[in-house]
Design a protein around this motif. Structure first.
Motif, mmCIF file in Angstrom:
data_model
loop_
_atom_site.group_PDB
_atom_site.id
_atom_site.type_symbol
_atom_site.label_atom_id
_atom_site.label_comp_id
_atom_site.label_asym_id
_atom_site.label_seq_id
_atom_site.Cartn_x
_atom_site.Cartn_y
_atom_site.Cartn_z
ATOM 1 N N GLY A 69 50.396 44.998 46.544
ATOM 2 C CA GLY A 69 49.430 44.856 47.611
ATOM 3 C C GLY A 69 49.218 43.430 48.069
ATOM 4 O O GLY A 69 48.714 43.203 49.149
ATOM 5 N N VAL A 70 49.571 42.441 47.256
ATOM 6 C CA VAL A 70 49.328 41.040 47.599
ATOM 7 C C VAL A 70 50.676 40.344 47.769
ATOM 8 O O VAL A 70 51.393 40.129 46.808
ATOM 9 N N ILE A 80 45.409 37.060 52.552
ATOM 10 C CA ILE A 80 45.796 37.090 51.137
ATOM 11 C C ILE A 80 44.559 37.106 50.250
ATOM 12 O O ILE A 80 44.496 37.848 49.266
ATOM 13 N N ALA A 81 43.569 36.305 50.589
ATOM 14 C CA ALA A 81 42.328 36.308 49.811
ATOM 15 C C ALA A 81 41.666 37.684 49.864
ATOM 16 O O ALA A 81 41.148 38.171 48.852
ATOM 17 N N LYS A 82 41.705 38.334 51.023
ATOM 18 C CA LYS A 82 41.150 39.683 51.151
ATOM 19 C C LYS A 82 41.919 40.673 50.271
ATOM 20 O O LYS A 82 41.319 41.541 49.636
ATOM 21 N N GLU A 101 42.415 43.825 45.210
ATOM 22 C CA GLU A 101 43.169 44.060 43.972
ATOM 23 C C GLU A 101 42.305 43.856 42.731
ATOM 24 O O GLU A 101 42.459 44.545 41.731
ATOM 25 N N TYR A 102 41.393 42.911 42.799
ATOM 26 C CA TYR A 102 40.547 42.593 41.652
ATOM 27 C C TYR A 102 39.161 43.222 41.776
ATOM 28 O O TYR A 102 38.163 42.629 41.382
ATOM 29 N N MET A 111 42.685 38.589 34.420
ATOM 30 C CA MET A 111 41.373 38.823 33.838
ATOM 31 C C MET A 111 40.495 39.323 34.987
ATOM 32 O O MET A 111 40.892 40.236 35.681
ATOM 33 N N ILE A 112 39.364 38.733 35.198
ATOM 34 C CA ILE A 112 38.560 39.081 36.371
ATOM 35 C C ILE A 112 39.291 38.614 37.620
ATOM 36 O O ILE A 112 39.265 39.266 38.653
#
Length: 159
Positions: free
Chosen positions: A45-46, A126-128, A133-134, A93-94
């Protein structure tokens, strides 16, 4: 008597060949798939984009050939003080693992994400995608100076 036994045996055979009924139990399920498969799915997805510079004050950043060890040491101390709550060097991690970040993102993008996470999460694709994803765990603005962010960026080069 033989007919009755034959009939019962045939009935038992037919019953045993019937479709299995799956019992759905309340609770959770444990998936025993390999972690590599999960990583491959998560990264789908990224996209890797080294041309995206992000949204923020850093428009151009070129690293010198040699790593500035003093700057990297300051960056490591800052990373250990504020970043390890959400990021590990070599594991998700987070937030994402930081090892090899410059193989996935441009230096400008990394610096803008450090300095300007709120606007990056609102405007940068990308940040979105990383936010999604996280599990919508947002990166908090640590209110770092450009010098502190540059120290962190130098440290990330050493990973």
């Amino acid at each position: 008597m033989k007919k009755i036994l034959l009939f019962l045996a045939l009935g038992a055979f037919i019953a045993s060949c019937g479709g299995k009924k799956e019992e759905k139990k309340d609770g959770f399920e444990v998936s025993r798939t390999k972690s590599e498969d999960k990583k491959a799915q998560a990264n789908e997805g990224v996209p890797v984009d080294l041309d995206n510079k992000g949204v923020g004050p850093i428009k151009n950043l070129e690293f010198p050939d040699d790593i500035d060890t003093e700057m990297a040491a300051r960056g490591e101390a800052k990373f250990n003080a504020i970043c390890v709550a959400c990021h590990m060097v070599d594991q998700r991690m987070i937030g994402p693992a930081m090892e090899g970040v410059y193989e996935r993102r441009s230096p400008e993008w990394v610096m803008n994400m450090i300095l300007n996470p709120d606007e990056m999460l609102r405007e940068d694709p990308i940040a979105k995608a990383l936010l999604k994803e996280y599990n919508n765990a947002i990166m908090l603005n640590q209110n770092l100076t450009e010098a502190e962010a540059r120290d962190l960026a130098e440290y990330l080069r050493t990973l």
